[in-house]
Design a protein around this motif. Structure first.
Motif, PDB file in Angstrom:
ATOM      1  N   ASP A  57    -104.303  76.506  28.342  1.00 24.44           N
ATOM      2  CA  ASP A  57    -103.405  76.887  27.260  1.00 24.44           C
ATOM      3  C   ASP A  57    -102.851  78.290  27.489  1.00 24.44           C
ATOM      4  OD1 ASP A  57    -102.445  76.246  24.392  1.00 24.44           O
ATOM      5  OD2 ASP A  57    -103.396  78.200  24.145  1.00 24.44           O
ATOM      6  N   MET A  58    -103.713  79.206  27.935  1.00 23.38           N
ATOM      7  CA  MET A  58    -103.256  80.564  28.179  1.00 23.38           C
ATOM      8  C   MET A  58    -102.263  80.606  29.345  1.00 23.38           C
ATOM      9  SD  MET A  58    -105.467  84.076  28.485  1.00 23.38           S
ATOM     10  CE  MET A  58    -106.208  83.741  30.064  1.00 23.38           C
ATOM     11  N   PHE A  59    -102.521  79.827  30.380  1.00 20.65           N
ATOM     12  CA  PHE A  59    -101.582  79.743  31.501  1.00 20.65           C
ATOM     13  C   PHE A  59    -100.228  79.215  31.032  1.00 20.65           C
ATOM     14  CE2 PHE A  59     -99.569  76.953  34.630  1.00 20.65           C
ATOM     15  CZ  PHE A  59     -99.318  77.850  35.654  1.00 20.65           C
ATOM     16  N   ASP A  60    -100.252  78.154  30.223  1.00 23.66           N
ATOM     17  CA  ASP A  60     -98.998  77.582  29.718  1.00 23.66           C
ATOM     18  C   ASP A  60     -98.218  78.616  28.898  1.00 23.66           C
ATOM     19  OD1 ASP A  60     -99.686  75.181  30.896  1.00 23.66           O
ATOM     20  OD2 ASP A  60    -100.444  74.278  29.032  1.00 23.66           O
ATOM     21  N   LYS A  61     -98.917  79.385  28.096  1.00 17.44           N
ATOM     22  CA  LYS A  61     -98.246  80.385  27.262  1.00 17.44           C
ATOM     23  C   LYS A  61     -97.758  81.567  28.095  1.00 17.44           C
ATOM     24  CE  LYS A  61    -100.461  79.033  22.969  1.00 17.44           C
ATOM     25  NZ  LYS A  61    -101.487  79.325  21.938  1.00 17.44           N
ATOM     26  N   ALA A  62     -98.463  81.872  29.189  1.00 15.99           N
ATOM     27  CA  ALA A  62     -97.982  82.909  30.100  1.00 15.99           C
ATOM     28  C   ALA A  62     -96.676  82.472  30.760  1.00 15.99           C
ATOM     29  CB  ALA A  62     -99.038  83.217  31.163  1.00 15.99           C
ATOM     30  N   GLN A  63     -96.607  81.201  31.135  1.00 12.58           N
ATOM     31  CA  GLN A  63     -95.372  80.665  31.716  1.00 12.58           C
ATOM     32  C   GLN A  63     -94.234  80.728  30.709  1.00 12.58           C
ATOM     33  OE1 GLN A  63     -94.973  80.157  34.780  1.00 12.58           O
ATOM     34  NE2 GLN A  63     -96.390  78.733  35.725  1.00 12.58           N
ATOM     35  N   ALA A  64     -94.532  80.418  29.451  1.00 11.65           N
ATOM     36  CA  ALA A  64     -93.506  80.479  28.406  1.00 11.65           C
ATOM     37  C   ALA A  64     -93.026  81.903  28.202  1.00 11.65           C
ATOM     38  CB  ALA A  64     -94.051  79.902  27.101  1.00 11.65           C
ATOM     39  N   LEU A  65     -93.955  82.861  28.253  1.00 10.40           N
ATOM     40  CA  LEU A  65     -93.582  84.270  28.133  1.00 10.40           C
ATOM     41  C   LEU A  65     -92.713  84.695  29.313  1.00 10.40           C
ATOM     42  CD1 LEU A  65     -93.830  87.071  26.795  1.00 10.40           C
ATOM     43  CD2 LEU A  65     -95.969  87.390  28.098  1.00 10.40           C
ATOM     44  N   LYS A  66     -93.080  84.280  30.502  1.00  9.50           N
ATOM     45  CA  LYS A  66     -92.290  84.623  31.697  1.00  9.50           C
ATOM     46  C   LYS A  66     -90.862  84.091  31.581  1.00  9.50           C
ATOM     47  CE  LYS A  66     -92.198  83.917  36.718  1.00  9.50           C
ATOM     48  NZ  LYS A  66     -92.869  83.262  37.873  1.00  9.50           N
ATOM     49  N   THR A  67     -90.725  82.856  31.127  1.00  8.39           N
ATOM     50  CA  THR A  67     -89.400  82.259  30.955  1.00  8.39           C
ATOM     51  C   THR A  67     -88.592  83.021  29.911  1.00  8.39           C
ATOM     52  OG1 THR A  67     -90.214  80.063  31.577  1.00  8.39           O
ATOM     53  CG2 THR A  67     -88.168  80.156  30.306  1.00  8.39           C
ATOM     54  N   SER A  68     -89.238  83.379  28.814  1.00  4.63           N
ATOM     55  CA  SER A  68     -88.559  84.113  27.751  1.00  4.63           C
ATOM     56  C   SER A  68     -88.092  85.478  28.224  1.00  4.63           C
ATOM     57  CB  SER A  68     -89.488  84.260  26.542  1.00  4.63           C
ATOM     58  OG  SER A  68     -88.856  84.981  25.511  1.00  4.63           O
ATOM     59  N   ILE A  69     -88.930  86.160  28.982  1.00  4.94           N
ATOM     60  CA  ILE A  69     -88.566  87.494  29.461  1.00  4.94           C
ATOM     61  C   ILE A  69     -87.460  87.409  30.517  1.00  4.94           C
ATOM     62  CG2 ILE A  69     -89.465  89.394  30.878  1.00  4.94           C
ATOM     63  CD1 ILE A  69     -91.933  89.357  29.047  1.00  4.94           C
ATOM     64  N   ALA A  70     -87.459  86.351  31.309  1.00  6.39           N
ATOM     65  CA  ALA A  70     -86.351  86.155  32.260  1.00  6.39           C
ATOM     66  C   ALA A  70     -85.031  86.008  31.512  1.00  6.39           C
ATOM     67  CB  ALA A  70     -86.621  84.926  33.124  1.00  6.39           C
ATOM     68  N   THR A  71     -85.072  85.305  30.391  1.00  6.80           N
ATOM     69  CA  THR A  71     -83.876  85.159  29.563  1.00  6.80           C
ATOM     70  C   THR A  71     -83.481  86.492  28.946  1.00  6.80           C
ATOM     71  OG1 THR A  71     -84.459  82.865  29.046  1.00  6.80           O
ATOM     72  CG2 THR A  71     -82.888  83.962  27.573  1.00  6.80           C
ATOM     73  N   LEU A  72     -84.466  87.243  28.469  1.00 11.92           N
ATOM     74  CA  LEU A  72     -84.196  88.568  27.911  1.00 11.92           C
ATOM     75  C   LEU A  72     -83.583  89.487  28.960  1.00 11.92           C
ATOM     76  CD1 LEU A  72     -84.524  90.651  25.564  1.00 11.92           C
ATOM     77  CD2 LEU A  72     -86.822  91.111  26.477  1.00 11.92           C
ATOM     78  N   ASN A  73     -84.025  89.351  30.183  1.00 11.63           N
ATOM     79  CA  ASN A  73     -83.519  90.192  31.268  1.00 11.63           C
ATOM     80  C   ASN A  73     -82.036  89.938  31.524  1.00 11.63           C
ATOM     81  OD1 ASN A  73     -83.626  91.981  33.513  1.00 11.63           O
ATOM     82  ND2 ASN A  73     -83.904  90.239  34.888  1.00 11.63           N
ATOM     83  N   THR A  74     -81.643  88.673  31.457  1.00 15.00           N
ATOM     84  CA  THR A  74     -80.240  88.338  31.751  1.00 15.00           C
ATOM     85  C   THR A  74     -79.339  88.400  30.518  1.00 15.00           C
ATOM     86  OG1 THR A  74     -80.737  85.982  31.474  1.00 15.00           O
ATOM     87  CG2 THR A  74     -80.862  86.887  33.699  1.00 15.00           C
ATOM     88  N   THR A  75     -79.925  88.130  29.348  1.00 12.84           N
ATOM     89  CA  THR A  75     -79.161  88.154  28.089  1.00 12.84           C
ATOM     90  C   THR A  75     -79.955  88.981  27.091  1.00 12.84           C
ATOM     91  OG1 THR A  75     -78.390  85.908  28.579  1.00 12.84           O
ATOM     92  CG2 THR A  75     -77.984  86.765  26.347  1.00 12.84           C
ATOM     93  N   THR A  76     -79.707  90.281  27.123  1.00 15.45           N
ATOM     94  CA  THR A  76     -80.543  91.215  26.370  1.00 15.45           C
ATOM     95  C   THR A  76     -79.984  91.398  24.966  1.00 15.45           C
ATOM     96  OG1 THR A  76     -80.948  92.344  28.480  1.00 15.45           O
ATOM     97  CG2 THR A  76     -81.704  93.445  26.471  1.00 15.45           C
ATOM     98  N   ASN A  77     -80.465  90.545  24.070  1.00  8.84           N
ATOM     99  CA  ASN A  77     -80.075  90.681  22.673  1.00  8.84           C
ATOM    100  C   ASN A  77     -81.324  90.605  21.791  1.00  8.84           C
ATOM    101  OD1 ASN A  77     -80.680  87.871  22.233  1.00  8.84           O
ATOM    102  ND2 ASN A  77     -78.639  87.335  22.990  1.00  8.84           N
ATOM    103  N   ASP A  78     -81.157  90.898  20.513  1.00  5.54           N
ATOM    104  CA  ASP A  78     -82.310  90.991  19.622  1.00  5.54           C
ATOM    105  C   ASP A  78     -82.988  89.641  19.408  1.00  5.54           C
ATOM    106  OD1 ASP A  78     -82.185  93.738  19.273  1.00  5.54           O
ATOM    107  OD2 ASP A  78     -80.835  93.615  17.559  1.00  5.54           O
ATOM    108  N   ALA A  79     -82.222  88.574  19.435  1.00  4.75           N
ATOM    109  CA  ALA A  79     -82.828  87.249  19.271  1.00  4.75           C
ATOM    110  C   ALA A  79     -83.756  86.928  20.440  1.00  4.75           C
ATOM    111  CB  ALA A  79     -81.744  86.181  19.153  1.00  4.75           C
ATOM    112  N   ASN A  80     -83.327  87.247  21.654  1.00  5.38           N
ATOM    113  CA  ASN A  80     -84.171  86.997  22.816  1.00  5.38           C
ATOM    114  C   ASN A  80     -85.352  87.951  22.867  1.00  5.38           C
ATOM    115  OD1 ASN A  80     -82.644  84.842  23.701  1.00  5.38           O
ATOM    116  ND2 ASN A  80     -81.315  86.111  24.983  1.00  5.38           N
ATOM    117  N   LEU A  81     -85.170  89.178  22.379  1.00  2.61           N
ATOM    118  CA  LEU A  81     -86.297  90.112  22.290  1.00  2.61           C
ATOM    119  C   LEU A  81     -87.334  89.577  21.308  1.00  2.61           C
ATOM    120  CD1 LEU A  81     -87.803  92.760  22.738  1.00  2.61           C
ATOM    121  CD2 LEU A  81     -86.254  93.847  21.084  1.00  2.61           C
ATOM    122  N   ALA A  82     -86.896  89.093  20.153  1.00  2.00           N
ATOM    123  CA  ALA A  82     -87.826  88.535  19.166  1.00  2.00           C
ATOM    124  C   ALA A  82     -88.574  87.340  19.737  1.00  2.00           C
ATOM    125  CB  ALA A  82     -87.074  88.140  17.900  1.00  2.00           C
TER     126      ALA A  82
END
Length: 357
Positions: A57-82
Motif C-alpha cells: 500500500d505504501m509503495f502504491d501511494k509513493a507511486q501516486a505521489l510521484k505521478t502527482s509531483i510530475a504533473t505539478l512539475n509540468t503544470t505548476t498550479n494550486d490545484a496540482n499542488l493541493a
C-alpha cells in the motif's frame, strides 16, 4: 480507518462454587490443536495481511505521489499542488501506521532513518537549493538522512510557514522535489520487496518451524509486542515530549504540513491494526489468542488504546501551538499513551511469555 473494538460475545459464567476466582472470562477447554493452529495463523496473517499488505500500500501511494509531483512539475498550479499535498498525506498515513510494526528489513536495512528522519533544518535545504549541484536522484541518494525522505518533500510542498502557493515554486525546487520523490519510491520498493520477494514474510509466518530469523514462535510474538509498545514509547517520550519539554515547535515531526498530531494518531492506530491482524482486510491477530485466555486483558488493551486516541483527538490546534497553549491536553495525551505502553510492555508481554513457546 475504523476498527471494531469489541467483537460480539456471549458468555455464561457459573457462580455456584464459593471461593472460586473468575479472573478469566473464558474457560480453558479450547482444543490444544486449535490453539496451535491459531498461533500459526496469527503469524501468517501478521506477515501477509498486515505487514506485506501495508508495504504494498505504501509503495502504491509513493507511486501516486510521484505521478502527482510530475504533473505539478509540468503544470505548476494550486490545484496540482493541493493534489500533491494530499498524496503526501495519504502515503504518510500508511507509513505512520506501519511504525507499529517497525521490525525486520525496514529497521535492519536502515530504511526508517532514510525515509523519516526529523526534525529537518530548513536552512540546510535552502543551502542545497541555492547551490549549483545538479539535483539528480543519485545526488539525493548520497545526502545525509535528514535531507531526504518525507520531510524535505513536506518542506518543499508546504513551505516554512505551511502556506506555500504554486506561484512560489522555483525551477530548482521542482527539480529537487522530483528527485526526492524518486528516492522515496526507491525506498518503498526496497521495503515491499524485502517482504514479498526476498521472503521476510515467510520468516515471520514460519517462526519456530524453519525460520532463521525467529527460531521460536515466542520470539516472533514478542517482536510484534515490542513493535507495539515501542511506538508508544517513541510517541510519548520522543515525538511529543521532546518539543513539549523544550517548548520548541521546530522539534516537532511534521511542522510544515501541520501534520504532527495526525502522525501520532496514526502511530497509535497502527497498534490496533497489528493486534487485530487487520490492515485493508481482516485476519487473525494477537487479539484472538488473548481472547481465548483472558478477556479482561483484551478489554484493558482496547480501553487504553481508545483512551490514547481520544486524548490525541482532544488536541484541537496544530501541535506546534498546542505545546504552548494546550499544555494540559498534550500532557494528558502523553499520560494515556504511557498507560497503553505499560499494559503492552507489561501484561501483554507476560501473556505471550506464558502462552507461546
Amino acid at each position: 480507518m475504523n476498527r471494531s473494538f469489541i467483537k460480539a460475545l456471549v458468555i455464561a459464567v457459573p457462580l455456584t462454587l464459593a471461593g472460586v476466582s473468575c479472573s478469566k472470562d473464558k474457560n480453558d477447554n479450547t482444543n490444544v490443536t486449535d490453539i496451535e493452529a491459531l498461533k500459526k495463523q496469527i503469524l501468517a496473517d501478521a506477515a501477509n495481511i498486515v505487514c506485506k499488505a501495508s508495504y504494498q500500500d505504501m509503495f502504491d501511494k509513493a507511486q501516486a505521489l510521484k505521478t502527482s509531483i510530475a504533473t505539478l512539475n509540468t503544470t505548476t498550479n494550486d490545484a496540482n499542488l493541493a493534489d500533491s499535498q494530499n498524496k503526501w498525506r495519504a502515503m504518510r498515513t500508511t507509513w505512520e501506521q506501519t511504525e507499529a510494526w517497525l521490525f525486520g528489513p525496514v529497521a535492519e536495512d536502515q530504511i526508517d532513518p532514510r525515509i523519516d528522519t526529523w526534525p529537518v533544518e530548513f536552512n540546510d535545504l535552502e543551502s542545497i537549493l541555492s547551490g549549483n549541484q545538479a539535483l539528480t536522484p543519485e545526488y539525493v541518494a548520497g545526502l545525509e538522512e535528514s535531507l531526504k525522505g518525507f520531510h524535505p518533500i513536506e518542506y518543499l510542498l508546504w513551505g516554512q510557514n505551511g502556506n506555500k502557493t504554486a506561484a512560489q515554486f522555483t525551477v530548482r525546487e521542482k527539480e529537487f522535489l522530483v528527485s526526492l520523490t524518486a528516492n522515496l519510491v526507491k525506498l518503498t520498493t526496497e521495503v515491499r520487496d524485502s517482504w514479498s520477494v526476498d521472503g521476510y514474510d515467510k520468516q515471520l509466518a514460519n517462526a519456530g518451524a524453519g525460520s532463521t530469523e525467529f527460531t521460536t514462535q515466542q520470539a516472533a510474538f514478542l517482536q510484534i509486542v515490542d513493535g507495539m509498545s515501542g511506538i508508544c514509547d517513541e510517541v510519548a517520550n520522543g515525538k511529543i515530549k521532546e518539543p513539549f519539554d523544550a517548548q520548541d515547535p521546530k522539534l516537532e515531526e511534521s511542522p510544515f504540513a501541520k501534520n504532527s498530531t495526525i502522525d501520532f494518531t496514526n502511530n497509535i492506530k497502527g497498534i490496533l491494526d497489528i493486534y487485530q491482524g487487520r490492515f485493508n482486510s481482516d485476519g487473525k491477530g494477537l487479539e484472538d489468542l488473548v481472547r481465548e485466555k483472558d478477556l479482561s486483558l483484551d478489554a484493558d488493551i482496547k480501553s487504553k488504546h481508545a483512551a490514547a486516541i481520544a486524548a490525541l483527538n482532544d488536541i484541537t490546534i496544530p501541535f506546534g501551538e498546542a505545546i504552548v497553549t494546550q499544555q494540559s491536553k498534550v500532557q494528558n495525551a502523553m499520560t494515556k499513551i504511557q498507560a497503553l505502553f505499560n499494559v503492552l510492555d507489561g501484561d501483554l508481554k507476560t501473556f505471550v511469555q506464558k502462552n507461546v513457546k
